[in-house]
Structures are given as C-alpha cells and as structure tokens.
Design an enzyme around this catalytic site. Structure first.
Site, PDB file in Angstrom:
ATOM      1  N   TYR A 151     -14.679  18.863  57.775  1.00 50.74           N
ATOM      2  CA  TYR A 151     -13.588  17.897  57.608  1.00 50.74           C
ATOM      3  C   TYR A 151     -12.380  18.488  58.317  1.00 50.74           C
ATOM      4  CZ  TYR A 151     -10.946  14.343  54.901  1.00 50.74           C
ATOM      5  OH  TYR A 151     -10.169  13.282  54.520  1.00 50.74           O
ATOM      6  N   ASN A 195      -2.242  15.884  59.584  1.00 47.33           N
ATOM      7  CA  ASN A 195      -3.423  16.630  60.035  1.00 47.33           C
ATOM      8  C   ASN A 195      -3.586  16.469  61.542  1.00 47.33           C
ATOM      9  OD1 ASN A 195      -4.439  17.551  57.504  1.00 47.33           O
ATOM     10  ND2 ASN A 195      -5.058  15.452  57.039  1.00 47.33           N
ATOM     11  N   ASP A 203      -8.726   4.582  53.333  1.00 42.45           N
ATOM     12  CA  ASP A 203      -8.429   5.937  52.859  1.00 42.45           C
ATOM     13  C   ASP A 203      -7.078   6.426  53.355  1.00 42.45           C
ATOM     14  OD1 ASP A 203      -9.183   8.273  51.398  1.00 42.45           O
ATOM     15  OD2 ASP A 203      -9.596   9.277  53.293  1.00 42.45           O
ATOM     16  N   ASP A 204      -6.681   6.024  54.567  1.00 45.40           N
ATOM     17  CA  ASP A 204      -5.397   6.477  55.121  1.00 45.40           C
ATOM     18  C   ASP A 204      -4.227   5.898  54.329  1.00 45.40           C
ATOM     19  OD1 ASP A 204      -6.655   7.815  57.408  1.00 45.40           O
ATOM     20  OD2 ASP A 204      -7.161   5.783  58.027  1.00 45.40           O
ATOM     21  N   GLU A 251     -11.243   3.568  58.254  1.00 46.04           N
ATOM     22  CA  GLU A 251     -10.813   4.933  58.522  1.00 46.04           C
ATOM     23  C   GLU A 251     -10.177   5.053  59.894  1.00 46.04           C
ATOM     24  OE1 GLU A 251     -10.044   8.475  57.074  1.00 46.04           O
ATOM     25  OE2 GLU A 251     -11.363   7.133  55.955  1.00 46.04           O
ATOM     26  N   ASP A 252      -8.960   5.570  59.945  1.00 43.02           N
ATOM     27  CA  ASP A 252      -8.276   5.907  61.198  1.00 43.02           C
ATOM     28  C   ASP A 252      -8.131   4.730  62.158  1.00 43.02           C
ATOM     29  OD1 ASP A 252      -7.862   8.397  60.246  1.00 43.02           O
ATOM     30  OD2 ASP A 252      -9.333   9.418  61.482  1.00 43.02           O
ATOM     31  N   ARG A 268      -6.710   5.856  65.983  1.00 38.01           N
ATOM     32  CA  ARG A 268      -5.716   6.811  65.460  1.00 38.01           C
ATOM     33  C   ARG A 268      -6.441   7.903  64.677  1.00 38.01           C
ATOM     34  NH1 ARG A 268      -3.290   8.603  61.329  1.00 38.01           N
ATOM     35  NH2 ARG A 268      -4.679   7.396  59.991  1.00 38.01           N
ATOM     36  N   LYS A 281     -16.788  12.096  56.701  1.00 38.57           N
ATOM     37  CA  LYS A 281     -16.404  11.495  55.413  1.00 38.57           C
ATOM     38  C   LYS A 281     -17.627  11.222  54.545  1.00 38.57           C
ATOM     39  CE  LYS A 281     -11.832  10.633  55.752  1.00 38.57           C
ATOM     40  NZ  LYS A 281     -10.770  10.655  54.778  1.00 38.57           N
TER      41      LYS A 281
END
Length: 591
Positions: free
Chosen positions: A139, A447, A305-306, A282-283, A192, A210
C-alpha cells in the site's frame, strides 16, 4: 444543504489463525472450502483435477512444498516437486528472510505480487502475520512508485481492464472474469493516483492493493474481490510517449462520452452481480469523484474511499486526540490546507459529528471549519468562482492569501493537510500554530511520503515536542530532547476493510453517513490507555483484524438500525459473527 455523503453460536474466533481451530470462510463460501477445518478434506477445484501441473499453477490451491505425501500421490505431483515437505510456517519464515534482503521497496513489492500470483494463501498469511512491516510495501507509499512504473513491471493481469474500446460490451467483459460471486469491486480511472496525478491505465496497482487489504485486514475472500481499471485515456504526456505504456494512447475522454461509459459500467455491475455488490471508487479526480458519488449513492452500494474513508479515519483520530488534549469536538477550530475530495470530505464528516453531538444545524457546525485552497482562504467573497463542493465552506471573512496568514488569523486548534503538495507545513506555520495551542494537533495526510505536508521530525522539532502528530504515510519514531515520539498513521486501511465487511455481513444495499460515523466511533474506541501514554491516536496495526471486526459490527448494527440490511435475522453478537465470516489463509488438506 444536505450532506455530500449521504447468530452465531459459541464458535471460536478465527482471528488468531490457529491452524487447528475452525476457520471461518468469508460470507457466501460456495464450495465450503474455506469453512473446513485443516483436518477436513477439500477438493482443489482446478480446471483439471487430474493434472498436478495445473494444480501447481493455480494460485488459489497451490501449496508449493507443503503438499503432503498423500496429496502428491492423489494429485499426480510426484516428480513435479522436490522430495522435501515444508510447513506453511517454514515457507513464511523463508520468504520473509528473502524479502528483508531487498534494499529497494519496489523490489519487495514485485516479490510480493509474484507470490500472490503463484500461492494466494501464503501471500495472505505473510501479509496478516507481518502487517506492520509489509503494509507500506503493498500500500502507500510503495504502491505509488509501482503505479508509476506499472508498464515496466507488468507481467500478468490481476483484474479487469475496461476501456473505451469496450463501450457497448461491458456486460460481456464482466462475464469474462472467472469468478461469479463478487462482493467487492474497487474501481479507478487513474486520473488522480495518490498525490502523483494522472497515471492512466497504470493506476491498476491501487485497486489490486486495496483489495489485498480487504482480504488481509477485513477478511473478504480473495475470490470475492474484483479490481477494475476504467481506461478513458490519459493527459500525462510522459506516459503517452512511453513505449512501455499499457493503456490507451489518447487524451482523456470527458463529458458525455466519459459519463456514458461510467453509466454503462455501473448498470452492468448491478445486472451481473446484483444489488449488494460493494463498488468502491478510488482515485478519481475531484470533479468526477463528487459527481459519481452523488449520482449513484441512491441506486447502488457505493463508497468513495478518498472522500468518505479518509474522512472516517481522520475523524476517529481527532476524537482520540481530544482525549489527550482535552475539550469537546464542538469547541475545536479546524483549518484545512486542501479543499479537494479528501479535505471537503473530512470537513463534512466532522461537521456531521458535531451536529450529532450538539443537535446544532449542519450549516452552523460547518462554520467551525475553515479551508485553504491554492488561492487562499475560502471566504464568501469568492463564492461565485468556487466549485460546488467548496461553496458550503465559504464563510464571512476578509480574504487571506496563504496558509501562514490563515493560521495567524483563524488560530485553529487542529491543522489538517490534504493538499497533495509536500513541505507546505513550514517551520513558520507550525510555530504559529504552536504559539496559540499547548498541544497542537497536526495531521499531514497527503500521500506518498514525498507529498506529506511535513515530516514527523519537523512537526515535533518545530513545536518543541508538543505536537500530537499523524500522517497519511508512515514515518519512523523521532528522538527529540532525549524523548522518543512515535508518530501515528492516519491510514485509510484502518477503516475501509472493516467498513466493507460490515456492509457485506449485513447485506446492506446503501451506504449512509451514519455508517461512516459508526466506523469512526468504533476505531476511536480501540485506542487504549497504553496507546495514549505513547501519545498515539490510532491503535497499532498488529491488531487490525480485531479492529476490523469491531468496525464491521458497528457498521452492520447501524445498517440494521437504518433498515438497509437484508441479511435476516440479525445475528445476536455482531462482533463474533464478523470474526466468524473472516477468511483465513491457513492451508487446507486435499482429498
């Protein structure tokens, strides 16, 4: 304005991975192979049961040198393996020795991915037993570098790739995946990736990583997890010119073309896997992330999740930190650097929790929270030029041009960074924050490590050892004035595996804000006095499966309370039930 988030008997817990105890197999274990005890025989369902060669190349059933003499005879493995028989524990010990010899984190990542592709159970056993050491490898931060170099290290596909070429055929593409019972999908369009920007098709490393954590930390069966990358092109010029790039070589599709593809995908997933499959976004870039969540949260079981996972884990950290600092949540003043998905998502969940605690309207509780973006403090005079998701945070105030001035005039008690830009919590900013707080709470969440707003060492040194610090990526303990400070990690991996497990064991059909608050409360309650004595605001990852079971139970309880749970009757002991549903990777004996 509405929120933008909108029985088991006395069976033993399986969290200890005791090979002799009953091992829970995850929800809807079709063939029963995961529910067997180690002494009970199961059939390895390879394409050709008679072929030992095929069995050794099936990661779901391969045990390497752990096949017994009887199994070697029964499954035509004689001569295909050296004569020695190694236990799973010995295999694990050997692999950890090998992995520790690598100096470069990316080499460790590649080694672990190769293990996952040849021996699934050993991979998860390794990850569960060494979670604190290996989490930064599978991760953040290492997965970020892996995505950047995904084209070069790509060996075999680990999920589904759906591109513009598959428009009109997405349902057929989903049917190409060999597993039929899917419970969790993690999907990205790669625009992203962490704080690294547009990595296009190479963002597949994120869904793969994930879902590995969904299994290792949350106990979902690997076969019930499906990583997906939606490839609509990339605007990354470097990738477009890279001869090893694995995605579509075109600029990103936008507008109608983009949303039509996404709508076909969402409809096909529901048609193929049913109402209760969890789809985790995600992203995605900000403009698409909010739009997709708002559009599908009322028709699908979706979770971003973001926006939501980050918010839940940060709220848990803030609630825990206040036990060290003192004072109620409603008495705090928050300042964010970054007003994208993560920043506004965290701000909204904090405002919701304050509203829940004080019974004050959400519009009032939002006024305790201030956000700074690239143009300065978000204030009402800027409202006409702001994106919709920023408008609720435009409060009455004189314009303020940068973060340092904002800290001086707002005088926050808690400073949160979600900007994706490194080194933005400067010495002057931390000193200004420390001048108006005895114990300033600093959360540098961006991150990977290179994008963190400040390091743990900088936070402790510039605050003269007074800061309560947590970051998105891990930092080593810091020595300051003869004292050792252990920084906390505000890692989404605390929340999303248990959150997903809670949705699945309750058969939830929608995600509600109250479930996110329930997850935060469960995580905050797992921080012990021993942790607080070390100034930690998160529990250690070594107990993550127990933490996930408590989060799952709290989320499931809220789903039953809200009437969105379909798995009836409700189990009497939800924690015990969650534990019993968790996949464990101990080897099985084969007929």
């Amino acid at each position: 304005m509405e929120s933008t988030f909108k029985e088991i008997g006395d069976r033993q817990s399986v969290l200890d991975l005791d090979p002799k105890s009953a091992v829970g197999g995850g929800v809807e274990d079709v063939y029963g192979e995961d529910r067997a005890t180690e002494d009970q025989l199961v059939t390895p369902w390879t394409f050709s049961v008679a072929s030992g060669y095929s069995l050794l190349r099936d990661p779901q059933y391969n045990k390497g040198l752990a096949f017994t003499e009887k199994e070697r005879d029964a499954h035509y493995l004689r001569g295909l393996l050296p004569p020695i028989i190694l236990s799973q524990q010995l295999q694990e010990k050997k692999l950890m020795q090998n992995i520790r010899q690598y100096q470069v984190p990316l080499q460790k990542y590649i080694s672990l991915m190769e293990l996952q592709e040849r021996n699934e159970r050993l991979f998860y056993k390794l990850l569960i037993d060494n979670v604190e050491e290996l989490l930064p490898v599978v991760y953040t931060p290492t997965v970020g570098e892996a995505c950047q170099k995904y084209g070069s290290i790509f060996k075999r596909p680990q999920g589904l790739y759906i591109s513009l070429k598959e428009k009109g055929k997405i349902l057929e593409v989903l049917k190409n995946w060999p597993e039929r019972t899917i419970q969790a999908i993690v999907v990205t369009d790669g625009e992203r990736i962490l704080g690294l920007g547009d990595l296009g098709c190479q963002g597949m490393g994120i869904p793969v990583g994930k879902l590995s954590l969904y299994t290792a930390l949350g106990g979902l069966r690997p076969s019930a997890c499906l990583p997906i990358t939606i490839d609509v092109g990339t605007n990354n010029e470097q990738l477009l010119k890279d001869e090893f790039y694995i995605g579509l070589r075109q600029r990103r599709a936008t507008g109608k073309e983009y949303y039509e593809l996404l709508h076909e995908f969402m409809s096909a997933v529901k048609q193929n896997y049913g109402e209760k499959v969890l789809i985790q976004f995600e992203d995605f870039a900000n403009h698409n992330a909010f739009e997709l969540l708002a559009k599908y949260r009322t028709t699908h079981l979706v979770f971003n999740d973001d926006i939501q996972g980050t918010a839940s884990v940060v709220l848990a950290g803030v609630v825990a930190a206040l036990k060290l600092v003192g004072g109620a949540l409603a008495e705090q003043k928050f300042l964010f650097l970054g007003a994208g998905e993560a920043g506004t998502g965290i701000a909204e969940l904090i405002a919701l929790e304050i509203s829940k605690q004080t019974k004050a309207p959400l519009e009032e509780t939002r006024k305790k929270i201030w956000l700074v973006d690239s143009k300065g403090l978000i204030v009402s005079s800027r409202k006409d030029s702001l994106q919709n998701f920023k408008k609720p945070w435009a409060h009455e105030h004189e314009p303020v041009k940068d973060l340092l001035d904002a800290v001086k005039v707002i005088k926050p008690t808690i400073l949160i960074g979600s900007s994706g830009v490194g080194k933005t919590f400067t010495k002057e900013v931390v000193e200004a924050l420390s001048s108006c707080n005895d114990k300033p709470i600093i959360m540098a969440l961006s991150n990977p490590t290179s994008q963190s707003e400040c390091t743990a060492e900088e936070a402790y040194t510039w605050s003269k050892g007074r800061a309560i610090f947590a970051s998105g990526s891990p930092f080593d303990p810091v020595e300051y004035n003869g004292k050792t400070y252990v920084p906390g990690q505000s890692n989404n991996a605390y929340i999303f595996p248990g959150f997903g497990l809670g949705l699945i064991i309750s058969g939830a059909i929608r995600v509600h804000d109250e479930m996110l608050l329930a997850a935060s409360e469960a995580l905050a309650s797992q921080v012990t006095k021993e942790n607080f004595d070390k100034r930690l605001i998160y529990p250690p990852f070594s107990t993550i499966r127990k933490i996930s079971a408590h989060i799952a139970a709290n989320v499931a309880a809220k789903a039953y309370e809200l009437g969105v749970a379909t798995r009836l009757p409700r189990p009497k002991d939800l924690v015990k039930y969650a534990e019993s549903c968790m996949y464990t990777p101990v080897y099985r004996n084969y007929r």
